[in-house]
Design a protein around this motif. Structure first.
Motif, PDB file in Angstrom:
ATOM      1  N   UNK A 313      21.440  43.650  68.988  1.00  0.00           N
ATOM      2  CA  UNK A 313      22.543  42.665  68.940  1.00  0.00           C
ATOM      3  C   UNK A 313      23.753  43.251  68.227  1.00  0.00           C
ATOM      4  N   UNK A 314      23.497  43.980  67.142  1.00  0.00           N
ATOM      5  CA  UNK A 314      24.607  44.554  66.371  1.00  0.00           C
ATOM      6  C   UNK A 314      25.311  45.667  67.152  1.00  0.00           C
ATOM      7  N   UNK A 315      24.542  46.519  67.840  1.00  0.00           N
ATOM      8  CA  UNK A 315      25.203  47.593  68.604  1.00  0.00           C
ATOM      9  C   UNK A 315      26.011  46.979  69.759  1.00  0.00           C
ATOM     10  N   UNK A 316      25.477  45.896  70.335  1.00  0.00           N
ATOM     11  CA  UNK A 316      26.259  45.213  71.391  1.00  0.00           C
ATOM     12  C   UNK A 316      27.544  44.619  70.818  1.00  0.00           C
ATOM     13  N   UNK A 317      27.463  44.048  69.617  1.00  0.00           N
ATOM     14  CA  UNK A 317      28.669  43.472  68.993  1.00  0.00           C
ATOM     15  C   UNK A 317      29.704  44.566  68.751  1.00  0.00           C
ATOM     16  N   UNK A 318      29.246  45.738  68.335  1.00  0.00           N
ATOM     17  CA  UNK A 318      30.170  46.851  68.094  1.00  0.00           C
ATOM     18  C   UNK A 318      30.859  47.254  69.408  1.00  0.00           C
ATOM     19  N   UNK A 319      30.055  47.331  70.471  1.00  0.00           N
ATOM     20  CA  UNK A 319      30.633  47.688  71.780  1.00  0.00           C
ATOM     21  C   UNK A 319      31.607  46.617  72.253  1.00  0.00           C
ATOM     22  N   UNK A 320      31.278  45.336  71.985  1.00  0.00           N
ATOM     23  CA  UNK A 320      32.175  44.244  72.393  1.00  0.00           C
ATOM     24  C   UNK A 320      33.510  44.359  71.668  1.00  0.00           C
ATOM     25  N   UNK A 321      33.479  44.705  70.369  1.00  0.00           N
ATOM     26  CA  UNK A 321      34.736  44.886  69.625  1.00  0.00           C
ATOM     27  C   UNK A 321      35.543  46.019  70.256  1.00  0.00           C
ATOM     28  N   UNK A 322      34.844  47.091  70.648  1.00  0.00           N
ATOM     29  CA  UNK A 322      35.541  48.222  71.302  1.00  0.00           C
ATOM     30  C   UNK A 322      36.150  47.782  72.636  1.00  0.00           C
ATOM     31  N   UNK A 323      35.377  47.016  73.411  1.00  0.00           N
ATOM     32  CA  UNK A 323      35.880  46.655  74.742  1.00  0.00           C
ATOM     33  C   UNK A 323      37.053  45.684  74.653  1.00  0.00           C
ATOM     34  N   UNK A 324      37.210  45.005  73.491  1.00  0.00           N
ATOM     35  CA  UNK A 324      38.355  44.107  73.312  1.00  0.00           C
ATOM     36  C   UNK A 324      39.540  44.811  72.653  1.00  0.00           C
ATOM     37  N   UNK A 325      39.439  46.117  72.483  1.00  0.00           N
ATOM     38  CA  UNK A 325      40.604  46.856  71.967  1.00  0.00           C
ATOM     39  C   UNK A 325      40.403  47.457  70.592  1.00  0.00           C
ATOM     40  N   UNK A 326      39.209  47.264  69.993  1.00  0.00           N
ATOM     41  CA  UNK A 326      38.942  47.875  68.687  1.00  0.00           C
ATOM     42  C   UNK A 326      38.861  49.390  68.819  1.00  0.00           C
ATOM     43  N   UNK A 327      39.362  50.094  67.771  1.00  0.00           N
ATOM     44  CA  UNK A 327      39.338  51.565  67.818  1.00  0.00           C
ATOM     45  C   UNK A 327      38.280  52.067  66.848  1.00  0.00           C
ATOM     46  N   UNK A 328      37.196  52.665  67.369  1.00  0.00           N
ATOM     47  CA  UNK A 328      36.119  53.092  66.472  1.00  0.00           C
ATOM     48  C   UNK A 328      36.557  54.197  65.518  1.00  0.00           C
ATOM     49  N   UNK A 329      36.214  54.014  64.248  1.00  0.00           N
ATOM     50  CA  UNK A 329      36.468  55.045  63.237  1.00  0.00           C
ATOM     51  C   UNK A 329      35.165  55.807  63.011  1.00  0.00           C
ATOM     52  N   UNK A 330      34.085  55.066  63.056  1.00  0.00           N
ATOM     53  CA  UNK A 330      32.755  55.686  62.999  1.00  0.00           C
ATOM     54  C   UNK A 330      31.842  54.855  63.897  1.00  0.00           C
ATOM     55  N   UNK A 331      31.248  55.481  64.864  1.00  0.00           N
ATOM     56  CA  UNK A 331      30.407  54.771  65.835  1.00  0.00           C
ATOM     57  C   UNK A 331      29.114  54.282  65.198  1.00  0.00           C
TER      58      UNK A 331
END
Ligand code: NAD
Ligand code: SIN
Length: 481
Positions: A313-331
């Motif tokens: 669930x948490x890795x999906x939430x991280x991907x969802x933030x990315x797909x909405x325009x979040x810029x990963x600093x650390x994956x």
């Protein structure tokens, strides 16, 4: 037949198996035990919880190991949890005396006025999995001292630790029925909390469950409902000469217990001009964190999250933030396939149009870049929750301004958002609770005040508004002729 299994997150081994309990039967036992327990002197009730603390203290290392195995948290951290369980007894005795005292009020003539407190009756305690000993203990001990009896339902993810606590009460020879346990998941929780014969529910867990309970109790003002819920906590980074300390406090706030603390910082709000040094140092320290099984050497900073479903669930939430325009600093990544070890994720969400205001209960830190301090405060308050918050850096004026305008139950300066003291009240506003803070103030929701005016003899007169006494004559109005 067993329908409950507790699995060690770090190894995947089965730790405990058991069966769902019968809440109705447990409430009957607690109700039967209540009158005698409420009538027992406070001194005796305190001695009983002190015996329980002695049992825990004598076996502290075994309990710490059990907590580590069942939650995956490092052994050093589980030891601090056991320490909190033991310390809670003296703190609760003090809180009982300070918050719910027995005392004389100002009185007149032959009259006494007294304030005393009475227990509520039979209380259900529902616990979460992240502090499976400390948090239920934080409700149970004050409730017992006040004279209530208990039905405890531990989290279905940490039943072994829940059972350990109840066995310790039995070893301490608390009378039968005073503390009862019911194992099971949400269905059993619902059956427990809808039983008519319960006088209240002391809950620690997610806002989702807390809101469901609040709805369930909306037409029951006669029942006590104390809700300790989650957070979406901000940490503001402002001007500082010590970037390393600032970054350390941010990492500890975000990632201790693998981010599974209600008070964990999930949003880093950072001044534009400090962004590069702070974020670089936060990443550098995060890269060095040891993530390993609880008993590993060298000791890990953090272990796995509670289970694979949560990790996914948490890795999906991280991907969802990315797909909405979040810029990963650390994956964020799963370290070992099939085990819930996560490397912490850090993501810049400044450009997200709508930042999701949800609690991501795990090691994810969202970063927001702001231009001025007003913007930082507005961003910190941009949440329906209000549990914990901190300002790192800045001047005394900045802190005064932040303290006055922030909306949270904890507002720290140059300290972590986590690590709340049991000697202080712990609770928040918004979706973080229902204004019934726990920790030191738990005493408040375990008893109700009774005020009494008392005189040895009944002696009274009416000075105004009384006709002269008619000795022998009929004073009734004569009937109309
Ligand atoms: P959860 O809400 O899923 O479960 C908490 C307890 O409620 C469990 O025992 C569960 O079985 C029970 N439950 C679930 N649904 C129920 C229902 N419909 N009726 C009755 N009981 C029900 O919480 P969790 O995932 O175990 O714990 C993590 C959450 O706890 C996070 O949100 C965290 O922020 C919060 N938390 C809050 C505090 C605090 O003091 N404010 C402290 C620690 C954790
Ligand atoms: C929690 O209860 O989840 C966190 C307590 C704390 O570290 O402040």
């Amino acid at each position: 037949m067993s329908d409950l299994i507790s699995t060690e997150p770090a190894t995947g081994d089965t730790l405990w198996t058991g069966t769902s309990g019968d809440p109705d039967a447990a409430i009957i036992k607690a109700r039967e035990a209540w009158p005698a327990w409420a009538a027992t002197s406070v001194v005796n009730r305190v001695e009983a919880v002190q015996r329980y603390a002695a049992c825990i203290r004598a076996d502290a290392e075994n309990l710490a190991e059990l907590i580590s195995r069942e939650t995956g948290k490092p052994l050093w951290e589980a030891r601090t949890e056991v320490d909190s369980v033991v310390k809670k007894i003296d703190i609760s005795v003090d809180a009982f005396a300070q918050r719910t005292p027995q005392r004389q009020l100002p009185s007149q003539g032959n009259m006494r006025a007294a304030l005393r407190h009475k227990p509520l009756g039979v209380l259900a305690v529902l616990g979460p999995y992240n502090f499976p000993a400390h948090l239920p203990n934080g409700h149970i001990v004050p409730a017992l001292i006040a004279g209530n009896t208990i039905v405890f339902k531990p989290s279905e993810k940490t039943p072994a630790v829940g059972q350990y606590l109840i066995d310790a009460f039995a070893k301490a020879k608390l009378p039968t029925g005073v503390v009862n346990i019911v194992h099971g998941g949400p269905k059993i929780g619902k059956q427990l909390t809808t039983n008519e014969d319960l006088d209240g529910v002391l809950f620690t867990g997610s806002a989702r469950t807390g809101i469901a309970l609040n709805r369930q109790y909306a037409s029951r003002p006669d029942k006590m409902l104390a809700l300790e819920m989650g957070g979406n906590n901000p940490i503001i980074a402002w001007d500082t000469d010590d970037i390393h300390s600032a970054a350390t406090l941010i990492v500890q706030s975000a990632f201790l217990s693998a981010g599974q603390r209600c008070s964990a910082a999930s949003r880093l709000i950072v001044k534009d001009t400090l962004y590069d040094p702070i974020v670089r140092q936060v990443k550098r320290i995060t890269d060095r964190l040891i993530i390993d099984e609880p008993f590993a050497k060298p000791a890990p900073f953090m272990g796995p999250v509670i289970d694979n479903e949560t990790a996914d669930g948490l890795t999906e939430s991280f991907l969802a933030l990315m797909s909405h325009g979040g810029k990963p600093i650390k994956h964020m990544a799963k370290k070992i396939e099939g085990r819930p070890f996560l490397t912490p994720g850090i993501i810049d969400v400044t450009d997200l149009h709508e930042r999701p205001d949800i609690e991501l209960f795990g090691p994810i830190l969202q970063v927001v870049r702001v231009g001025d301090f007003e913007e930082a405060i507005a961003e910190a308050n941009n949440t329906r929750y209000g549990l914990s918050s901190a300002l790192i850096g800045g001047t005394a004026e900045h802190y005064d301004k932040y303290w006055s305008n922030s909306r949270a139950g904890i507002v720290n300066w140059n300290k972590m958002t986590v690590g709340a003291s049991s000697e202080a009240p712990f609770g928040g506003i918004g979706l973080s609770g229902n204004h019934r803070p726990s920790a030191y103030y738990a005493a408040d929701y375990c008893a109700y005040p009774v005020v009494s005016l008392e005189a040895e003899q009944a002696k009274a007169s009416i000075g105004i508004g009384l006709k002269d006494e008619d000795l022998g004559n009929n004073t009734e109005p004569s009937p109309a002729k």
